[in-house]
Design a protein around this motif. Structure first.
Motif, PDB file in Angstrom:
ATOM      1  N   LEU A 213     -13.907   4.154 114.059  1.00 38.46           N
ATOM      2  CA  LEU A 213     -14.786   5.302 113.827  1.00 38.46           C
ATOM      3  C   LEU A 213     -16.225   4.939 113.499  1.00 38.46           C
ATOM      4  O   LEU A 213     -17.134   5.743 113.741  1.00 38.46           O
ATOM      5  N   TYR A 214     -16.468   3.741 112.941  1.00 40.85           N
ATOM      6  CA  TYR A 214     -17.839   3.369 112.593  1.00 40.85           C
ATOM      7  C   TYR A 214     -18.792   3.423 113.792  1.00 40.85           C
ATOM      8  O   TYR A 214     -19.927   3.882 113.659  1.00 40.85           O
ATOM      9  N   PRO A 215     -18.363   2.982 114.973  1.00 45.52           N
ATOM     10  CA  PRO A 215     -19.272   3.090 116.115  1.00 45.52           C
ATOM     11  C   PRO A 215     -19.600   4.543 116.488  1.00 45.52           C
ATOM     12  O   PRO A 215     -20.619   4.805 117.131  1.00 45.52           O
ATOM     13  N   VAL A 216     -18.748   5.472 116.089  1.00 44.51           N
ATOM     14  CA  VAL A 216     -18.946   6.888 116.403  1.00 44.51           C
ATOM     15  C   VAL A 216     -19.785   7.567 115.336  1.00 44.51           C
ATOM     16  O   VAL A 216     -20.664   8.393 115.635  1.00 44.51           O
ATOM     17  N   CYS A 217     -19.536   7.227 114.069  1.00 43.83           N
ATOM     18  CA  CYS A 217     -20.248   7.857 112.945  1.00 43.83           C
ATOM     19  C   CYS A 217     -20.295   6.872 111.784  1.00 43.83           C
ATOM     20  O   CYS A 217     -19.253   6.555 111.194  1.00 43.83           O
ATOM     21  N   GLN A 218     -21.497   6.383 111.466  1.00 41.57           N
ATOM     22  CA  GLN A 218     -21.615   5.401 110.400  1.00 41.57           C
ATOM     23  C   GLN A 218     -21.365   5.999 109.018  1.00 41.57           C
ATOM     24  O   GLN A 218     -21.045   5.282 108.076  1.00 41.57           O
ATOM     25  N   ASP A 219     -21.515   7.327 108.911  1.00 40.34           N
ATOM     26  CA  ASP A 219     -21.182   7.978 107.640  1.00 40.34           C
ATOM     27  C   ASP A 219     -19.702   8.360 107.645  1.00 40.34           C
ATOM     28  O   ASP A 219     -19.327   9.531 107.683  1.00 40.34           O
ATOM     29  N   THR A 220     -18.877   7.346 107.656  1.00 38.27           N
ATOM     30  CA  THR A 220     -17.424   7.524 107.640  1.00 38.27           C
ATOM     31  C   THR A 220     -16.856   6.851 106.401  1.00 38.27           C
ATOM     32  O   THR A 220     -17.099   5.676 106.164  1.00 38.27           O
ATOM     33  N   LYS A 221     -16.121   7.610 105.608  1.00 37.80           N
ATOM     34  CA  LYS A 221     -15.525   7.073 104.392  1.00 37.80           C
ATOM     35  C   LYS A 221     -14.071   7.538 104.294  1.00 37.80           C
ATOM     36  O   LYS A 221     -13.765   8.705 104.543  1.00 37.80           O
ATOM     37  N   ILE A 222     -13.186   6.616 103.941  1.00 37.96           N
ATOM     38  CA  ILE A 222     -11.765   6.914 103.801  1.00 37.96           C
ATOM     39  C   ILE A 222     -11.284   6.374 102.467  1.00 37.96           C
ATOM     40  O   ILE A 222     -11.499   5.206 102.141  1.00 37.96           O
ATOM     41  N   THR A 223     -10.650   7.227 101.687  1.00 34.99           N
ATOM     42  CA  THR A 223     -10.079   6.808 100.408  1.00 34.99           C
ATOM     43  C   THR A 223      -8.589   6.539 100.581  1.00 34.99           C
ATOM     44  O   THR A 223      -7.963   7.020 101.537  1.00 34.99           O
ATOM     45  N   THR A 224      -8.013   5.802  99.665  1.00 34.61           N
ATOM     46  CA  THR A 224      -6.569   5.567  99.680  1.00 34.61           C
ATOM     47  C   THR A 224      -5.942   6.245  98.468  1.00 34.61           C
ATOM     48  O   THR A 224      -6.556   6.349  97.405  1.00 34.61           O
TER      49      THR A 224
END
Length: 346
Positions: A213-224
């Protein structure tokens, strides 16, 4: 009395749930035959029976046919009563669908209601609990509905045993919904969760999704998250926001022998497919918007990335109660424009 053929459209549980909600909202008796006629196990299964009993309890309804495997049901509702309720699904049946069945009737019950729901929270063929909190509830709040959702315990297939606590407050002034152009992708947020499995599984899901997803949108965050649950399970949920109000949310569930990377890929593939299509809201939310928008004032319009049988079936059921208020322009499987004439009173 309104008569519904449960075999219309998909012929599944949605015909029943929408009919129950509308019957409770309007106080209109309803007769449903051939319940879930197009499913491999037709008739009322435990999760559907729980929805029937919940609506009957909320409305003090007279009910016939509320039995396991029953193919016909008659419901004669009275006034919806707010209060404290506990509704249980003894299997891994989706408590999220049960919540959506009672949500609108209780939103117009004239008082605050507190619910304890048990059953499946993260199971197939239904919105997982995190979908409700990340996608469905924020949209409902924007429309003027009010609720609080808390996950006490996750329930995965086949064990179930999940529990959610819900507070539903009276709806405020409702608003129409317009979203035909989503705008540019602004951010992606996600949750990678496990229950009774190593946290390494959640991290593997997260990292695989981030790589793609980073190449698509650098503002990507995922929590666990590590969730309490009587059983084992895993999921990944991704939610995307767009500049002009569009939103999309997709998830994938783990299974025995299914690699964490595959779970991540399934969720990512769905989101990337949405990005390649012309849609303002995901196709899951599309059919869930019809009933709330029917109650909102004015004319709402939105574009979905895919016209589904679920969407068309829901529109068919609503037509029995309120003819001519929903139009869907678009071929099945393709993007479509949905128009809802709101302002329904009861």
């Amino acid at each position: 009395m309104i008569e519904i053929n449960g075999a219309i459209g998909e012929g599944g549980g949605q015909v029943l749930r929408t009919s129950l909600s509308l019957s409770a909202l309007t106080g209109t008796p309803v007769r449903i035959e051939q319940i879930r006629a197009n499913r491999s196990q037709p008739g009322l299964r435990p999760q559907h029976l729980a929805a029937v009993r919940a609506i009957a309890k909320l409305t003090g309804a007279e009910v016939t046919g509320a039995d396991l495997n029953s193919s016909a049901l008659t419901l004669i509702p009275q006034k919806v009563r707010p209060g404290r309720y506990r509704f249980e699904i003894p299997t891994a049946g989706a408590l999220t669908l049960l919540l959506q069945t009672v949500f609108l009737p209780l939103s117009f019950a004239g008082g605050t209601s507190s619910l304890i729901l048990t059953g499946g929270t993260h199971v197939t063929w239904s919105p997982i609990f995190h979908y409700l909190t990340a996608q469905w509830l924020p949209i409902m709040v924007k429309l003027g509905f009010r609720a609080e959702l808390v996950l006490s315990c996750a329930g995965f297939y086949p064990r179930g045993g999940g529990e959610a606590r819900v507070k539903i407050l009276p709806a405020r002034e409702l608003h129409l919904f317009t979203c035909v152009s989503r705008g540019a992708l602004t951010r992606i947020r996600g949750v990678s969760g496990v229950a009774n499995l190593s946290d390494a599984v959640a991290k593997r899901q997260k990292h695989q999704a981030l790589r793609r997803l980073y190449p698509v949108c650098q503002d990507t965050k995922i929590t666990t998250q590590h969730l309490p649950s009587p059983g084992k399970g895993t999921f990944l949920l991704l939610q995307a926001d767009f500049a002009d109000g569009g939103s999309a949310c997709y998830s994938a569930l783990g299974a025995p022998g299914k690699p964490a990377e595959q779970v991540a890929n399934e969720a990512v593939d769905q989101l990337l497919a949405f990005l390649e299509q012309d849609g303002c809201v995901d196709h899951f939310l599309a059919d869930q918007l019809l009933l709330p928008l029917l109650l909102s004032p004015g004319n709402s319009v939105f574009r979905t990335n895919r016209v589904t049988a679920h969407l068309l079936t829901n529109a068919q059921v609503i037509h029995h109660f309120f003819p001519g208020r929903i139009t869907v322009d678009g071929a099945p499987g393709q993007p479509g424009l949905v128009r809802v004439t709101g302002g329904v009173t009861f």
